[in-house]
Write an enzyme that holds these catalytic residues in place. Structure first.
Site, PDB file in Angstrom:
ATOM      1  N   HIS A 135       7.582  -2.030   0.978  1.00  0.00           N
ATOM      2  CA  HIS A 135       7.820  -0.652   1.413  1.00  0.00           C
ATOM      3  C   HIS A 135       7.731  -0.586   2.934  1.00  0.00           C
ATOM      4  O   HIS A 135       7.511  -1.607   3.602  1.00  0.00           O
ATOM      5  CB  HIS A 135       6.849   0.305   0.724  1.00  0.00           C
ATOM      6  CG  HIS A 135       5.403  -0.079   0.864  1.00  0.00           C
ATOM      7  ND1 HIS A 135       4.717   0.015   2.055  1.00  0.00           N
ATOM      8  CD2 HIS A 135       4.522  -0.573  -0.030  1.00  0.00           C
ATOM      9  CE1 HIS A 135       3.484  -0.383   1.873  1.00  0.00           C
ATOM     10  NE2 HIS A 135       3.336  -0.768   0.618  1.00  0.00           N
ATOM     11  N   HIS A 187       4.785  -2.272   4.747  1.00  0.00           N
ATOM     12  CA  HIS A 187       4.963  -3.714   4.971  1.00  0.00           C
ATOM     13  C   HIS A 187       5.891  -3.944   6.161  1.00  0.00           C
ATOM     14  O   HIS A 187       5.651  -4.807   6.996  1.00  0.00           O
ATOM     15  CB  HIS A 187       5.630  -4.390   3.771  1.00  0.00           C
ATOM     16  CG  HIS A 187       4.835  -4.384   2.496  1.00  0.00           C
ATOM     17  ND1 HIS A 187       5.248  -3.729   1.372  1.00  0.00           N
ATOM     18  CD2 HIS A 187       3.669  -4.982   2.180  1.00  0.00           C
ATOM     19  CE1 HIS A 187       4.374  -3.931   0.399  1.00  0.00           C
ATOM     20  NE2 HIS A 187       3.395  -4.685   0.868  1.00  0.00           N
ATOM     21  N   CYS A 194     -11.639  -2.644  -8.663  1.00  0.00           N
ATOM     22  CA  CYS A 194     -10.348  -1.999  -8.426  1.00  0.00           C
ATOM     23  C   CYS A 194      -9.249  -3.056  -8.522  1.00  0.00           C
ATOM     24  O   CYS A 194      -9.256  -4.027  -7.768  1.00  0.00           O
ATOM     25  CB  CYS A 194     -10.297  -1.329  -7.058  1.00  0.00           C
ATOM     26  SG  CYS A 194      -8.644  -0.699  -6.677  1.00  0.00           S
ATOM     27  N   CYS A 226      -7.095  -3.253  -5.174  1.00  0.00           N
ATOM     28  CA  CYS A 226      -7.675  -4.037  -4.079  1.00  0.00           C
ATOM     29  C   CYS A 226      -7.995  -5.458  -4.527  1.00  0.00           C
ATOM     30  O   CYS A 226      -8.216  -6.331  -3.695  1.00  0.00           O
ATOM     31  CB  CYS A 226      -8.968  -3.419  -3.584  1.00  0.00           C
ATOM     32  SG  CYS A 226      -8.787  -1.809  -2.829  1.00  0.00           S
ATOM     33  N   CYS A 277     -11.285   4.396  -6.313  1.00  0.00           N
ATOM     34  CA  CYS A 277     -11.211   3.650  -5.063  1.00  0.00           C
ATOM     35  C   CYS A 277     -10.539   4.521  -4.007  1.00  0.00           C
ATOM     36  O   CYS A 277      -9.530   5.177  -4.285  1.00  0.00           O
ATOM     37  CB  CYS A 277     -10.388   2.384  -5.296  1.00  0.00           C
ATOM     38  SG  CYS A 277      -9.875   1.572  -3.785  1.00  0.00           S
ATOM     39  N   HIS A 335      -7.027   3.560  -3.561  1.00  0.00           N
ATOM     40  CA  HIS A 335      -6.164   3.682  -4.749  1.00  0.00           C
ATOM     41  C   HIS A 335      -6.628   4.828  -5.646  1.00  0.00           C
ATOM     42  O   HIS A 335      -7.117   4.593  -6.764  1.00  0.00           O
ATOM     43  CB  HIS A 335      -6.160   2.364  -5.539  1.00  0.00           C
ATOM     44  CG  HIS A 335      -5.619   1.213  -4.760  1.00  0.00           C
ATOM     45  ND1 HIS A 335      -6.421   0.305  -4.107  1.00  0.00           N
ATOM     46  CD2 HIS A 335      -4.340   0.846  -4.493  1.00  0.00           C
ATOM     47  CE1 HIS A 335      -5.659  -0.593  -3.486  1.00  0.00           C
ATOM     48  NE2 HIS A 335      -4.395  -0.282  -3.696  1.00  0.00           N
ATOM     49  N   LYS A 374      -0.071   8.099   2.560  1.00  0.00           N
ATOM     50  CA  LYS A 374       0.190   6.679   2.780  1.00  0.00           C
ATOM     51  C   LYS A 374       1.299   6.193   1.855  1.00  0.00           C
ATOM     52  O   LYS A 374       1.331   6.538   0.688  1.00  0.00           O
ATOM     53  CB  LYS A 374      -1.106   5.910   2.486  1.00  0.00           C
ATOM     54  CG  LYS A 374      -0.975   4.399   2.539  1.00  0.00           C
ATOM     55  CD  LYS A 374      -2.229   3.748   1.945  1.00  0.00           C
ATOM     56  CE  LYS A 374      -2.047   2.248   1.792  1.00  0.00           C
ATOM     57  NZ  LYS A 374      -3.128   1.615   1.049  1.00  0.00           N
ATOM     58  N   LYS A 397       2.628   0.768  -2.817  1.00  0.00           N
ATOM     59  CA  LYS A 397       3.140   0.481  -4.148  1.00  0.00           C
ATOM     60  C   LYS A 397       2.587   1.499  -5.139  1.00  0.00           C
ATOM     61  O   LYS A 397       3.302   2.033  -5.978  1.00  0.00           O
ATOM     62  CB  LYS A 397       2.707  -0.940  -4.519  1.00  0.00           C
ATOM     63  CG  LYS A 397       2.917  -1.312  -5.973  1.00  0.00           C
ATOM     64  CD  LYS A 397       4.375  -1.530  -6.301  1.00  0.00           C
ATOM     65  CE  LYS A 397       4.509  -1.923  -7.770  1.00  0.00           C
ATOM     66  NZ  LYS A 397       5.743  -1.468  -8.364  1.00  0.00           N
TER      67      LYS A 397
HETATM   68 ZN   LIG Z   1      -8.514  -0.159  -4.424  1.00  0.00          ZN
END
Ligand SMILES: [Zn+2]
Length: 504
Positions: free
Chosen positions: A18, A21, A128, A131, A145, A148, A295, A298
């Site tokens: 994305h 990256h 998680c 991560c 998280c 996430h 943000k 993915k």
């Molecule tokens: Zn995470």
């Protein structure tokens, strides 16, 4: 020649890249190209993180083997980075034998030098899968998280190998305070220092019976924890443990996202200290590309694909936009409106316009051959000032500032065209003054081609080729710019560098 070894984070092989990256790769590539321009001996590494648990899941969903899945992902990522003109010298995949050897060698070296730093214990915590790590209470908000928020944390208990990270807080604080190990920008350094001051907990560095990963040396029941494995890519790519790896190691710069500073600024240097290896000189943690304040990732979804953003105006325009508007330090927004506006204002109307009007006036008034211009003209002085500011800004990784300086000089040169009105000088047959103005303009365009090349390599190359300099852009060094002689060049009359979409 100064060695300059830089790396980007290696990407998870669990979905398409994305814009987050893309920002990281383009930023690192811009630094690599700038360093070559400075005359450094650059070695630029990129790669793929292929042992994550999410690979097993993604492969299962796609009904292929993990090996087939990572091969497919590696091709996809490498193809995007080629389209974005990344000039990396090496590409490492953590499934390659050279990497597996490096991981095993590093673990064995720690076992040999500091046997107490590796031990076995039971571990229980919240894991998680985004991560690929256990999260501490400080990393959890509302039961999720922080990185996430859409993923569930999984309560996990298992027997693991541990690394005695807790032994390294004080040494790392000292190394950061003395700048022997640097973390930039300052906001990230302060976060890392706070983390270290709070004290560190030991980390689990293995997982039980994972079918995909590097077997833990001396324990067939365990697999090397994916993050421990992944970090070592920077070292295994140098050829470690074979003699000669010190030609590249230590890395001069690790470029990473701000969400993984704990791994790169705490765990990784501690691992290296445990193995008596030199630390990377600098970790640069960039911000995130946001879409309406969120943000891009993915997990969170990608409202703009890298492919669509490249197709809009070409790869160079996207590179420029990411580095000039989004920036390489803090979070920044991507919107189509801002992208279109920057393209039109900076690239088409300022940079591209200056190039085409300057070269066509040399054709109209001097048959395409560049006349001489003196070096104390106002524009020549502005060019020298830009060269003097550009180097230090780029040395400090202030890429946004470097790009701004290029466009400012182009703006100044466009104003110079209006102020000096070469068409009036031609009409009045004031030949010496006209020579002066045209020479100054071409010299400025040449400086801009060189200084913009780290940002817009293909367009800079195109522009440079149209100047008829008789040498390649790759052979030009920053130190050549101040004394650049342009008289006698035969310039081409190229099509617009950055055509406006509605002009087609
Ligand atoms: Zn995470």
């Amino acid at each position: 020649m100064t060695k300059f070894y830089l790396t980007t984070a290696i990407d998870y092989s669990n979905g398409d890249p994305h814009l987050g990256h893309a920002l990281e790769k383009v930023g690192a590539d811009c630094i690599a190209r700038y360093r070559r321009l400075r005359g450094d001996q650059v070695h630029f590494l990129m790669g793929m993180d292929e042992h994550s648990q999410s690979v097993i899941q993604a492969a299962a969903r796609a009904n292929v083997t993990p090996r087939a899945w990572v091969d497919r992902m590696a091709t996809t990522f490498a193809d995007y980075w080629r389209r974005l003109e990344c000039s990396n010298d090496d590409w490492i995949r953590t499934t390659e034998p050279r990497h597996v050897r490096g991981v095993v060698a590093l673990l064995e070296r720690i076992q040999r030098l500091r046997p107490g730093d590796l031990y076995v214990a039971d571990y229980e915590g919240l894991y998680c899968t985004g991560c690929e790590e256990f999260k501490s209470p400080a990393q959890i908000a509302n039961g999720h998280c922080i990185e996430h928020p859409t993923l569930e944390l999984i309560p996990t208990r298992e027997r693991n190998h541990f690394f005695r990270l807790s032994a390294y807080s004080q040494r790392l604080l000292t190394l950061i305070a003395s700048a022997e190990f640097r973390v930039e920008p300052a906001i990230r350094r302060n976060e890392v220092v706070r983390l270290l001051e709070d004290g560190l907990q030991d980390v689990s560095i293995s997982r039980q019976r994972l079918p995909w990963g590097i077997p833990f040396p001396g324990d067939s029941e365990q697999t090397v924890y994916v993050w421990f494995d992944a970090l070592i890519n920077y070292l295994s790519a140098t050829g470690f443990p074979d003699p000669g790896y010190e030609r590249l190691w230590p890395a001069d710069l690790h470029v990473v996202g701000k969400g993984i500073t704990r791994f790169h600024c705490v765990i990784w240097p501690a691992m290296l200290l445990a193995a008596d290896l030199a630390l990377p000189r600098l970790v640069w943690a960039h911000g995130y590309v946001q879409w309406e304040g969120a943000k891009m990732s993915k997990t969170a979804g990608t409202p703009v694909s890298v492919g669509a953003a490249i197709e809009r105006f070409g790869a160079d325009a996207l590179r420029y936009f990411l580095l000039r508007e989004v920036g390489f330090e803090n979070d920044g927004n991507f919107t189509w409106e801002r992208f279109d506006a920057r393209y039109a204002a900076d690239l088409a109307d300022t940079f591209g316009n200056l190039a085409s009007r300057s070269l066509s006036m040399v054709h109209r008034y001097r048959g395409g051959v560049v006349p001489n211009g003196s070096e104390d003209a106002p524009l020549a002085r502005a060019g020298l000032e830009t060269i003097r500011s550009y180097g230090p800004a780029m040395d400090a990784y202030e890429l946004q500032q470097g790009a701004a300086l290029v466009i400012e000089l182009a703006t100044r040169a466009n104003r110079y065209v209006e102020e000096t009105a070469p068409w009036k000088l031609a009409k009045a047959k004031r030949d010496a003054e006209l020579d002066q103005v045209l020479g100054d303009l071409v010299r400025t365009v040449a400086l801009l081609a060189v200084m913009s090349a780290p940002f817009i390599p293909a367009k800079a190359e195109e522009l440079w080729a149209s100047l008829g300099t008789g040498r390649s852009l790759a052979s030009v060094r920053l130190g050549d710019l101040a004394g650049m002689r342009v008289a006698g060049w035969t310039v081409a009359k190229p099509p617009p560098l950055f055509p406006k979409p509605d002009a087609d």
